[in-house]
Design an enzyme around this catalytic site. Structure first.
Site, PDB file in Angstrom:
ATOM      1  N   CYS A 194       0.892  -1.155   0.000  1.00 35.30           N
ATOM      2  CA  CYS A 194       0.000   0.000   0.000  1.00 35.30           C
ATOM      3  C   CYS A 194       0.926   1.200   0.000  1.00 35.30           C
ATOM      4  O   CYS A 194       1.511   1.526   1.035  1.00 35.30           O
ATOM      5  CB  CYS A 194      -0.922   0.009   1.212  1.00 35.30           C
ATOM      6  SG  CYS A 194      -1.936   1.502   1.236  1.00 35.30           S
ATOM      7  N   SER A 247      -1.228   1.641   4.826  1.00 29.89           N
ATOM      8  CA  SER A 247      -1.005   0.292   5.361  1.00 29.89           C
ATOM      9  C   SER A 247      -2.144  -0.664   5.046  1.00 29.89           C
ATOM     10  O   SER A 247      -2.326  -1.654   5.749  1.00 29.89           O
ATOM     11  CB  SER A 247      -0.840   0.386   6.879  1.00 29.89           C
ATOM     12  OG  SER A 247      -2.027   0.939   7.430  1.00 29.89           O
ATOM     13  N   CYS A 248      -2.932  -0.381   4.003  1.00 28.69           N
ATOM     14  CA  CYS A 248      -4.116  -1.201   3.738  1.00 28.69           C
ATOM     15  C   CYS A 248      -3.757  -2.647   3.403  1.00 28.69           C
ATOM     16  O   CYS A 248      -2.860  -2.911   2.612  1.00 28.69           O
ATOM     17  CB  CYS A 248      -4.914  -0.621   2.573  1.00 28.69           C
ATOM     18  SG  CYS A 248      -5.452   1.064   2.819  1.00 28.69           S
TER      19      CYS A 248
HETATM   20 FE   LIG Z   1      -3.458   2.133   2.678  1.00 25.95          FE
END
Ligand SMILES: [Fe+2]
Length: 202
Positions: free
Chosen positions: A110, A114-115
């Site tokens: 990502c 932080s996906c």
């Molecule tokens: Fe993200």
């Protein structure tokens, strides 16, 4: 209310440690009826016990043993994963499953934050959130993978996928040949979080 918050804020400034500050904020929210402690406890439970890589490992193992499921998974990840009773948040509108082959290695990142598909592969590890990984995996993917212990032969194509808020990914690793014929539960036990992110092979 303004006076109270100002007082709370000066208390916070005097507190030296992070846990003390967290406790102070939590208490302040609790006192105002916002149920912060309850929320934190619920989130901790979900993160530690429910959103775990074991979920993704079950999905991968099922895909290895059940070709019809694998097809459904590749066509619509969200629907297929739901079949196994694994929850996916509403805002993860698409779950795209990326199938590795002996000559294709898919990798997730990502670049913005932080996906991940965290209900399936667990919360992202610290390195996944580092600017170092987020920027370099895109430009120097082969080198970064080598630094992380995955030294791919030159004929393996690397495909890097950038997660967004509504499109999440799961890498479907290649089943190791020596595990063909194993029962599903035994297969699930060999599937790692890193293999589902794509920075490791099994
Ligand atoms: Fe993200």
């Amino acid at each position: 209310m303004t006076t109270n918050l100002a007082t709370d804020s000066s208390v916070l400034q005097r507190s030296s440690s992070m846990p003390q500050r967290v406790d102070a904020i939590q208490s302040a929210l609790d006192e105002r009826g916002m149920h912060a402690t309850e929320g934190v406890e619920e989130l901790s439970h979900l993160a530690l016990d429910e959103w775990v890589p074991r979920n993704g490992a079950r999905v991968v193992a099922r895909a290895w043993v059940d070709p019809a499921f694998r097809e459904r998974l590749l066509a619509n990840g969200r629907e297929a994963v739901t079949e196994l009773g694994i929850p996916i948040p509403k805002h993860h509108r698409h779950l795209v499953v990326l199938e590795n082959t002996p000559t294709v290695q898919n990798v997730i990142c990502c670049t913005l934050c932080s996906c991940t598909a965290f209900t399936i592969i667990g919360l992202p590890p610290d390195w996944y959130k580092d600017l170092e990984y987020r920027s370099r995996i895109v430009r120097q993917s082969r080198t970064v993978l080598r630094e992380m212990g995955l030294d791919l032969p030159p004929d393996v194509e690397i495909r890097v996928w950038d997660t967004t808020a509504d499109t999440r990914y799961l890498v479907l690793p290649v089943q190791p040949p020596h595990t063909i014929g194993w029962p599903e539960e035994r297969l699930a036990a060999i599937v790692t979080r890193d293999a589902m992110i794509g920075v490791a092979r099994l």
